[in-house]
Scaffold this motif. Structure first.
Motif, PDB file in Angstrom:
ATOM      1  N   LYS A  77       0.833  -1.204   0.000  1.00  0.00           N
ATOM      2  CA  LYS A  77       0.000   0.000   0.000  1.00  0.00           C
ATOM      3  C   LYS A  77       0.862   1.245   0.000  1.00  0.00           C
ATOM      4  N   ASP A  78       0.326   2.288  -0.638  1.00  0.00           N
ATOM      5  CA  ASP A  78       0.961   3.597  -0.611  1.00  0.00           C
ATOM      6  C   ASP A  78      -0.151   4.625  -0.639  1.00  0.00           C
ATOM      7  N   GLN A  79      -0.533   5.086   0.524  1.00  0.00           N
ATOM      8  CA  GLN A  79      -1.612   6.045   0.685  1.00  0.00           C
ATOM      9  C   GLN A  79      -2.907   5.486   0.082  1.00  0.00           C
ATOM     10  N   ARG A  80      -3.414   6.095  -0.983  1.00  0.00           N
ATOM     11  CA  ARG A  80      -4.697   5.652  -1.525  1.00  0.00           C
ATOM     12  C   ARG A  80      -4.583   4.523  -2.544  1.00  0.00           C
ATOM     13  N   ILE A  81      -3.408   4.126  -2.874  1.00  0.00           N
ATOM     14  CA  ILE A  81      -3.254   3.050  -3.855  1.00  0.00           C
ATOM     15  C   ILE A  81      -2.664   1.809  -3.195  1.00  0.00           C
ATOM     16  N   ALA A  82      -3.077   0.666  -3.709  1.00  0.00           N
ATOM     17  CA  ALA A  82      -2.584  -0.607  -3.202  1.00  0.00           C
ATOM     18  C   ALA A  82      -2.523  -1.592  -4.359  1.00  0.00           C
ATOM     19  N   VAL A  83      -1.648  -2.540  -4.242  1.00  0.00           N
ATOM     20  CA  VAL A  83      -1.562  -3.612  -5.235  1.00  0.00           C
ATOM     21  C   VAL A  83      -1.585  -4.937  -4.484  1.00  0.00           C
ATOM     22  N   THR A  84      -2.329  -5.890  -5.026  1.00  0.00           N
ATOM     23  CA  THR A  84      -2.379  -7.229  -4.459  1.00  0.00           C
ATOM     24  C   THR A  84      -1.894  -8.222  -5.493  1.00  0.00           C
ATOM     25  N   LEU A  85      -1.280  -9.290  -5.035  1.00  0.00           N
ATOM     26  CA  LEU A  85      -0.722 -10.305  -5.924  1.00  0.00           C
ATOM     27  C   LEU A  85      -1.171 -11.683  -5.478  1.00  0.00           C
ATOM     28  N   ASN A  86      -1.673 -12.454  -6.412  1.00  0.00           N
ATOM     29  CA  ASN A  86      -2.038 -13.844  -6.170  1.00  0.00           C
ATOM     30  C   ASN A  86      -1.197 -14.692  -7.124  1.00  0.00           C
ATOM     31  N   LYS A  87      -0.104 -15.237  -6.610  1.00  0.00           N
ATOM     32  CA  LYS A  87       0.821 -15.990  -7.459  1.00  0.00           C
ATOM     33  C   LYS A  87       0.210 -17.291  -7.964  1.00  0.00           C
ATOM     34  N   THR A  88      -0.618 -17.897  -7.165  1.00  0.00           N
ATOM     35  CA  THR A  88      -1.230 -19.165  -7.559  1.00  0.00           C
ATOM     36  C   THR A  88      -2.114 -18.970  -8.783  1.00  0.00           C
ATOM     37  N   ALA A  89      -2.903 -17.908  -8.740  1.00  0.00           N
ATOM     38  CA  ALA A  89      -3.801 -17.624  -9.845  1.00  0.00           C
ATOM     39  C   ALA A  89      -3.120 -16.806 -10.938  1.00  0.00           C
ATOM     40  N   LYS A  90      -1.922 -16.346 -10.676  1.00  0.00           N
ATOM     41  CA  LYS A  90      -1.161 -15.502 -11.613  1.00  0.00           C
ATOM     42  C   LYS A  90      -1.935 -14.256 -11.980  1.00  0.00           C
ATOM     43  N   HIS A  91      -2.450 -13.576 -10.965  1.00  0.00           N
ATOM     44  CA  HIS A  91      -3.028 -12.282 -11.250  1.00  0.00           C
ATOM     45  C   HIS A  91      -2.712 -11.287 -10.158  1.00  0.00           C
ATOM     46  N   PHE A  92      -2.727 -10.019 -10.541  1.00  0.00           N
ATOM     47  CA  PHE A  92      -2.459  -8.931  -9.617  1.00  0.00           C
ATOM     48  C   PHE A  92      -3.387  -7.775  -9.947  1.00  0.00           C
ATOM     49  N   SER A  93      -3.680  -6.974  -8.948  1.00  0.00           N
ATOM     50  CA  SER A  93      -4.690  -5.922  -9.095  1.00  0.00           C
ATOM     51  C   SER A  93      -4.217  -4.615  -8.478  1.00  0.00           C
ATOM     52  N   LEU A  94      -4.688  -3.541  -9.073  1.00  0.00           N
ATOM     53  CA  LEU A  94      -4.440  -2.191  -8.557  1.00  0.00           C
ATOM     54  C   LEU A  94      -5.739  -1.684  -7.943  1.00  0.00           C
ATOM     55  N   HIS A  95      -5.649  -1.171  -6.718  1.00  0.00           N
ATOM     56  CA  HIS A  95      -6.814  -0.643  -6.031  1.00  0.00           C
ATOM     57  C   HIS A  95      -6.565   0.833  -5.720  1.00  0.00           C
ATOM     58  N   ILE A  96      -7.491   1.673  -6.133  1.00  0.00           N
ATOM     59  CA  ILE A  96      -7.408   3.089  -5.812  1.00  0.00           C
ATOM     60  C   ILE A  96      -8.646   3.437  -5.001  1.00  0.00           C
ATOM     61  N   THR A  97      -8.437   3.935  -3.800  1.00  0.00           N
ATOM     62  CA  THR A  97      -9.567   4.315  -2.946  1.00  0.00           C
ATOM     63  C   THR A  97      -9.741   5.832  -2.960  1.00  0.00           C
ATOM     64  N   GLU A  98     -10.946   6.251  -2.595  1.00  0.00           N
ATOM     65  CA  GLU A  98     -11.266   7.690  -2.522  1.00  0.00           C
ATOM     66  C   GLU A  98     -10.779   8.426  -3.770  1.00  0.00           C
ATOM     67  N   THR A  99     -11.209   7.960  -4.929  1.00  0.00           N
ATOM     68  CA  THR A  99     -10.705   8.498  -6.189  1.00  0.00           C
ATOM     69  C   THR A  99     -10.961   9.997  -6.309  1.00  0.00           C
ATOM     70  N   GLN A 100     -10.026  10.648  -6.992  1.00  0.00           N
ATOM     71  CA  GLN A 100     -10.091  12.089  -7.211  1.00  0.00           C
ATOM     72  C   GLN A 100      -9.947  12.358  -8.707  1.00  0.00           C
ATOM     73  N   PRO A 101     -10.403  13.515  -9.183  1.00  0.00           N
ATOM     74  CA  PRO A 101     -10.308  13.814 -10.618  1.00  0.00           C
ATOM     75  C   PRO A 101      -8.886  13.650 -11.172  1.00  0.00           C
ATOM     76  N   GLU A 102      -7.881  13.964 -10.363  1.00  0.00           N
ATOM     77  CA  GLU A 102      -6.498  13.842 -10.838  1.00  0.00           C
ATOM     78  C   GLU A 102      -6.039  12.396 -10.993  1.00  0.00           C
ATOM     79  N   ASP A 103      -6.874  11.452 -10.565  1.00  0.00           N
ATOM     80  CA  ASP A 103      -6.561  10.036 -10.801  1.00  0.00           C
ATOM     81  C   ASP A 103      -6.916   9.622 -12.225  1.00  0.00           C
ATOM     82  N   SER A 104      -7.647  10.467 -12.936  1.00  0.00           N
ATOM     83  CA  SER A 104      -8.024  10.152 -14.323  1.00  0.00           C
ATOM     84  C   SER A 104      -6.761  10.049 -15.177  1.00  0.00           C
ATOM     85  N   ALA A 105      -6.594   8.901 -15.820  1.00  0.00           N
ATOM     86  CA  ALA A 105      -5.383   8.627 -16.602  1.00  0.00           C
ATOM     87  C   ALA A 105      -5.514   7.226 -17.196  1.00  0.00           C
ATOM     88  N   VAL A 106      -4.494   6.831 -17.928  1.00  0.00           N
ATOM     89  CA  VAL A 106      -4.392   5.441 -18.391  1.00  0.00           C
ATOM     90  C   VAL A 106      -3.405   4.728 -17.475  1.00  0.00           C
TER      91      VAL A 106
END
Lengths: 114, 111
Positions: B58-87
């Motif tokens: 975790k880093d403030q409002r962003i977090a990443v989780t990793l599931n090695k067994t399933a081979k997937h990872f996810s980005l989580h952004i909480t309390e989104t703000q307009p400046e989070d708009s991006a690719v």
């Protein structure tokens, strides 16, 4: 942030033209990269230079020719390009090129081939 | 060959809501997973990364989780703000300079 600088920002060229893209990094890094960014496609690694030596040529057509005169400068020479080569070309650098390290990108050159 | 699938391709959320972007990788040797954010007309920039010996970071409002067994990872952004708009781009590598990138997710945060 001016760690990695690319010029020009925009380039329009005909299929018979010859042009060059330039990249310069002021971060003291030893690895430099060229990536191609096309719409709705993943970033494609084109070339990698590590300590000025080319360590990767990812099956890129010969109409793209890289040059790395020193660890701070990277060029991409373009000739007889095709319209499908239109894309954003990103330069990046990293400390050692050994992997698992942050890539520092330039702002890119938006290339249009007519 | 190795590839990274990223979903969704576009995501719209209301300001203050959470956003989740998911990536699946094919190379079981992958051990480093960075996320890059690219604002319109700007360069991609690293926002967070995770190594295979860690399940979550975790880093403030962003977090990443990793599931090695399933081979997937996810980005989580909480309390989104307009400046989070991006690719946002995910990537995976097995420890070399060969980062395999996802196709990107265009996040729009609606005010």
């Amino acid at each position: 942030e001016t760690g990695v600088t690319q010029t020009p920002r925009h380039l329009v060229m005909g299929m018979t033209n010859k042009k060059s893209l330039k990249c310069e990094q002021h971060l003291g890094h030893n690895a430099m990269y060229w990536y191609k960014q096309s719409a709705k496609k993943p970033l494609e690694l084109m070339f990698v230079y590590n300590f000025k030596e080319q360590t990767e040529n990812n099956s890129v057509p010969s109409r793209f020719s890289p040059e790395c005169p020193n660890s701070s400068h990277l060029f991409l020479h373009l000739h007889t390009l095709q319209p499908e080569d239109s894309a954003l070309y990103l330069c990046a650098s990293s400390p050692s090129g050994g992997g698992r390290e942050k890539l520092f990108f330039g702002s890119g050159t938006q290339l249009s081939v007519l | 060959g190795e590839n990274v699938e990223q979903h969704p391709s576009t995501l719209s959320v209301q300001e203050g809501d959470s956003a989740v972007i998911k990536c699946t990788y094919s190379d079981s040797a992958s051990n480093y997973f960075p996320w890059y954010k690219q604002e319109l007309g700007k360069r991609p920039q690293l926002i967070i990364d995770i190594r295979s010996n860690v399940g979550e970071k975790k880093d403030q409002r962003i977090a990443v989780t990793l599931n090695k067994t399933a081979k997937h990872f996810s980005l989580h952004i909480t309390e989104t703000q307009p400046e989070d708009s991006a690719v946002y781009f995910c990537a995976a590598t097995s420890g070399t300079y060969k980062y395999i990138f996802g196709t990107g997710t265009r996040l729009k945060v609606l005010a």
